[in-house]
Enzyme design. Structure first.
Site, PDB file in Angstrom:
ATOM      1  N   TRP A 155      40.204  42.232  33.567  1.00 47.04           N
ATOM      2  CA  TRP A 155      39.493  42.094  32.410  1.00 47.04           C
ATOM      3  C   TRP A 155      38.807  43.258  31.669  1.00 47.04           C
ATOM      4  O   TRP A 155      38.635  43.265  30.383  1.00 47.04           O
ATOM      5  CB  TRP A 155      38.332  41.295  32.327  1.00 47.04           C
ATOM      6  CG  TRP A 155      37.422  41.546  33.721  1.00 47.04           C
ATOM      7  CD1 TRP A 155      37.423  41.032  35.105  1.00 47.04           C
ATOM      8  CD2 TRP A 155      36.442  42.737  33.687  1.00 47.04           C
ATOM      9  NE1 TRP A 155      36.494  41.799  35.601  1.00 47.04           N
ATOM     10  CE2 TRP A 155      35.903  42.689  35.027  1.00 47.04           C
ATOM     11  CE3 TRP A 155      35.908  43.662  33.015  1.00 47.04           C
ATOM     12  CZ2 TRP A 155      34.874  43.525  35.320  1.00 47.04           C
ATOM     13  CZ3 TRP A 155      35.001  44.604  33.393  1.00 47.04           C
ATOM     14  CH2 TRP A 155      34.436  44.548  34.643  1.00 47.04           C
ATOM     15  N   ASN A 156      38.982  44.772  32.376  1.00 49.29           N
ATOM     16  CA  ASN A 156      38.357  45.806  31.906  1.00 49.29           C
ATOM     17  C   ASN A 156      39.271  46.285  30.725  1.00 49.29           C
ATOM     18  O   ASN A 156      38.717  46.951  29.950  1.00 49.29           O
ATOM     19  CB  ASN A 156      38.122  47.053  32.697  1.00 49.29           C
ATOM     20  CG  ASN A 156      39.311  47.084  33.615  1.00 49.29           C
ATOM     21  OD1 ASN A 156      40.271  46.351  33.920  1.00 49.29           O
ATOM     22  ND2 ASN A 156      39.438  48.541  34.056  1.00 49.29           N
ATOM     23  N   ALA A 181      43.105  37.856  32.946  1.00 44.82           N
ATOM     24  CA  ALA A 181      41.986  37.509  33.359  1.00 44.82           C
ATOM     25  C   ALA A 181      41.244  36.459  32.510  1.00 44.82           C
ATOM     26  O   ALA A 181      41.420  36.458  31.271  1.00 44.82           O
ATOM     27  CB  ALA A 181      41.043  38.936  33.123  1.00 44.82           C
ATOM     28  N   GLU A 182      40.681  35.702  33.196  1.00 42.97           N
ATOM     29  CA  GLU A 182      39.914  34.486  32.584  1.00 42.97           C
ATOM     30  C   GLU A 182      38.739  34.673  31.780  1.00 42.97           C
ATOM     31  O   GLU A 182      38.390  33.992  30.771  1.00 42.97           O
ATOM     32  CB  GLU A 182      39.640  33.432  33.828  1.00 42.97           C
ATOM     33  CG  GLU A 182      40.551  32.789  34.609  1.00 42.97           C
ATOM     34  CD  GLU A 182      41.427  33.815  35.406  1.00 42.97           C
ATOM     35  OE1 GLU A 182      42.500  33.326  35.654  1.00 42.97           O
ATOM     36  OE2 GLU A 182      40.837  34.737  36.012  1.00 42.97           O
ATOM     37  N   GLU A 253      47.990  49.115  41.707  1.00 37.01           N
ATOM     38  CA  GLU A 253      47.075  50.141  40.892  1.00 37.01           C
ATOM     39  C   GLU A 253      45.547  49.680  41.211  1.00 37.01           C
ATOM     40  O   GLU A 253      45.151  48.389  40.343  1.00 37.01           O
ATOM     41  CB  GLU A 253      47.429  50.197  39.389  1.00 37.01           C
ATOM     42  CG  GLU A 253      46.841  51.466  38.655  1.00 37.01           C
ATOM     43  CD  GLU A 253      45.452  51.104  38.085  1.00 37.01           C
ATOM     44  OE1 GLU A 253      44.505  51.275  38.722  1.00 37.01           O
ATOM     45  OE2 GLU A 253      45.568  50.872  37.011  1.00 37.01           O
ATOM     46  N   CYS A 287      39.055  52.425  35.973  1.00 38.83           N
ATOM     47  CA  CYS A 287      39.462  52.949  37.499  1.00 38.83           C
ATOM     48  C   CYS A 287      39.660  54.521  36.940  1.00 38.83           C
ATOM     49  O   CYS A 287      39.588  55.239  38.180  1.00 38.83           O
ATOM     50  CB  CYS A 287      40.640  52.228  37.762  1.00 38.83           C
ATOM     51  SG  CYS A 287      41.750  52.162  36.569  1.00 38.83           S
ATOM     52  N   GLU A 382      32.946  52.540  44.535  1.00 35.86           N
ATOM     53  CA  GLU A 382      33.182  52.520  42.959  1.00 35.86           C
ATOM     54  C   GLU A 382      32.219  51.982  42.180  1.00 35.86           C
ATOM     55  O   GLU A 382      32.061  50.859  42.242  1.00 35.86           O
ATOM     56  CB  GLU A 382      34.520  52.211  42.798  1.00 35.86           C
ATOM     57  CG  GLU A 382      35.078  52.345  41.415  1.00 35.86           C
ATOM     58  CD  GLU A 382      36.274  51.615  40.903  1.00 35.86           C
ATOM     59  OE1 GLU A 382      37.009  51.946  39.959  1.00 35.86           O
ATOM     60  OE2 GLU A 382      36.913  50.982  41.789  1.00 35.86           O
TER      61      GLU A 382
END
Length: 478
Positions: A155-156, A181-182, A253, A287, A382
Site C-alpha cells: 500500500w505504500n 493492497a486492500e 523486494e 523502503c 525498519e
C-alpha cells in the site's frame, strides 16, 4: 471535494469483467487523514481465486501469441490512457493512502513511465545465435514467457510497485494476477482499467482478499509459474518457503533501512534540503527512505541543527489540502508501531527531537533521534515512518562499518566530492542501489533490488524483464 461521497471501492477484475468479491468478509477503506471510512471493499472468495487462475491460463495462451511489437503498442495505448487520467487516479490514491496530492501525481507519472519502458523493452527480449559445432546445424538461445504470474504489491506506493510487476509480466508475454493492497484498492483498479480493453480476457486480473488465503491458493496452483512480491521481510520469507515447496521462481523486494553517509566536504545546506524531502516523502513509508544518517564528526553539530530545523518546518496535514508537505501514516497500525519504536528507542537512551502533528487522523510527528546506540531498537528495526537517526563517524571506514551492520541492504546514499570516498563506498557499501550526491536510486531503465535481508532479484531494467522469461537452448541438425 468531499472525499467520502466521491470515493467508491472497486470490484475484482476476473476474466475481463469487474464484479464484487464473494468472500463472507468485507474490509473498510479508511481515509488516513481523517480516520473516516470511505467505503467497504468486497474480498475474493476461494471460488473467485479459482476462476482467476483458470482465466490466467487462458489469458496466457492468448497473450503469448501476440507479437512483441504488438504487445508494445497495446501497452503504450494503456499508458496513454493512464496519462489522460492521472489527476483522477492520483486523487483516489491520496484519499485512500494519505500522501500529498503532488506526491500522488508524481507516483502516477512514475508508474506510467515504468510500464512504458517495459513496453518498449518487449521488442528487445533478444536471444542469441551460437556458432554450431556440427556441419548443417544451428544452435540458438530463445527467450520465452515463463507463464502466468502471481504478483503481490503493498500500500505504500501501490501504483509504482504494481506497475513494476504489471509492466514486466505483460511485456514478456505473461499473464498476471495482481493481488494489490486492500488499503489502497481504487487507485490501482483505476490504473488497471486503463489497460483492460487492450488485452485478452485473463491476461491482467486484479484481486483483493484475505492476504494469506490469496497467496497460498495462488502459489499452490500449478497454473502459476512465477511469483513476485514487494513487502516486509517476514512475509517475504514465508512466501519464499511456499514457492520453494512448489519449485517456483520468485522475486522479492523487501524492507530497507537506508544509510546516508555525509562526509566533511559535503554541501550541508544542499544535502539537508534534499534529504529532508526524500526522508519524509510519503511520511517515511518507503523502503528506500534515507533513515540512518552517519555524519562526519567535524560537521555533525552543524548538520544536526540544520536537519532538525528543516524537518520541523514541514507542514503536516490532509494530502488534499494546499500546502501540505507530509500526510498521515497509512493506518492506525503504523501509528502504533512507529510510536512504540520511538518510545523503546528513547527508553534505550536516544534523544528525541520532534515536531508537531495534527490531532485527528493517523499522524506521527517528524522525529529525529540522536545519541542512538548501535543496538537501539530504531537501528535494528525498519521504522517505516517519519523517523531518522543521526550518528557521528570518524573516517570513511568507520562509516562503512556502521552502515553495513544492518541486516538490510536495499538503498544507500553518499554525499562527498572525494574520489577516494566515492570509490570506497561504491565498492564496500552493502546495498543494491547507491545514490551519490543525489537521491535517485530507482528509475525504470535500471535494476532495483536488495541484498541481504532486503530480498533477491531485481525489478526494472533489463534484469526486471528477464525475471519473467525462460531461457531455451535449441540445437537443430539437418
Amino acid at each position: 471535494m468531499n472525499s467520502v461521497t466521491n470515493y467508491r471501492a472497486p470490484g475484482l477484475l476476473i476474466n475481463g469483467q469487474w464484479r464484487a468479491g464473494r468472500h463472507a468478509m468485507t474490509m473498510p477503506i479508511v481515509n488516513p487523514a481523517t480516520a473516516q471510512t470511505l467505503d467497504h471493499l468486497h474480498l475474493a472468495s476461494s471460488d473467485d481465486i479459482d476462476q482467476a487462475l483458470n482465466a490466467a491460463q487462458a489469458g496466457f495462451d492468448a497473450w503469448r501469441q501476440v507479437a512483441a511489437h504488438e504487445r508494445c503498442a497495446r501497452l503504450e495505448k494503456g499508458v496513454a490512457r493512464m496519462r489522460q487520467n492521472t489527476e483522477e487516479i492520483a486523487t483516489l490514491l491520496t484519499q485512500e493512502q494519505g500522501k500529498p496530492l503532488l506526491e500522488a501525481l508524481a507516483e502516477c507519472v512514475m508508474a506510467a513511465d515504468l510500464i512504458k519502458w517495459y513496453a518498449e523493452e518487449a521488442r528487445r527480449t533478444y536471444g542469441r545465435i551460437i556458432p554450431a559445432r556440427l556441419p548443417n546445424s544451428s544452435m540458438q538461445v530463445h527467450k520465452q514467457a515463463v507463464g502466468p504470474v502471481a504478483a503481490f504489491a503493498p500500500w505504500n506506493f501501490p501504483l509504482v510497485l504494481s506497475a513494476r510487476k504489471i509492466g514486466g509480466a505483460l511485456a514478456a508475454g505473461c499473464s498476471i494476477i495482481l493481488k494489490a493492497a486492500e488499503e489502497t484498492p481504487a487507485s490501482v483498479a483505476a490504473m488497471v482499467e486503463c489497460f483492460r480493453e487492450e488485452l485478452p480476457e485473463g491476461a491482467l486480473q486484479l484481486l483483493f482478499g484475505v492476504p494469506a488465503e490469496v497467496s497460498e491458493q495462488l502459489i499452490a496452483s500449478p497454473i502459476v509459474r512465477k511469483v513476485t512480491f514487494t513487502g516486509s521481510v517476514p512475509i517475504g520469507r514465508h512466501l519464499a518457503q511456499l514457492t520453494a515447496k512448489h519449485l517456483k521462481r520468485i522475486t522479492l523486494e523487501l524492507g530497507g533501512h537506508a544509510p546516508v553517509i555525509v562526509c566533511a566536504d559535503a554541501d550541508i545546506d544542499k544535502t539537508v534540503a534534499m534529504m529532508v524531502v526524500h526522508k519524509f516523502r510519503n511520511a517515511g513509508q518507503a523502503c528506500l527512505a534515507p533513515t540512518r544518517f552517519y555524519v562526519d564528526r567535524s560537521i555533525e553539530g552543524h548538520f544536526r541543527e540544520a536537519f532538525v530545523s528543516a524537518s520541523q518546518r514541514l507542514v503536516l496535514g490532509d494530502g488534499m489540502a494546499n500546502g501540505t508537505q507530509m500526510g498521515p501514516l497509512a493506518n492506525a497500525r503504523r501509528v502504533a508501531a512507529v510510536r512504540d519504536l520511538i518510545g523503546r528507542s528513547v527508553q534505550a537512551g536516544a534523544q528525541s527531537h520532534q515536531g508537531n502533528s495534527p490531532e485527528s487522523g493517523f499522524f506521527v510527528p517528524v522525529t529525529v533521534l540522536t545519541n542512538v546506540a548501535p543496538d537501539s531498537p530504531v537501528m535494528v528495526e525498519e521504522p517505516f515512518g517519519p523517523v531518522a537517526t543521526l550518528t557521528p563517524f570518524d573516517g570513511i571506514d568507520h562509516a562503512l562499518q556502521l552502515a553495513n551492520q544492518s541486516p538490510y541492504g536495499l538503498a544507500g546514499y553518499l554525499f562527498t566530492d572525494s574520489a577516494r570516498a566515492i570509490h570506497r563506498v561504491s565498492e564496500r557499501l552493502e546495498v543494491g542501489s547507491l545514490a551519490i550526491n543525489g537521491m535517485g536510486v530507482s528509475v525504470p531503465e535500471a535494476p532495483f533490488g536488495g541484498v541481504k535481508d532486503s530480498g533477491f532479484g531485481s525489478e526494472s531494467g533489463i534484469e526486471g524483464i528477464e525475471a519473467f522469461l525462460d531461457t531455451k537452448f535449441i540445437h537443430h541438425c539437418t
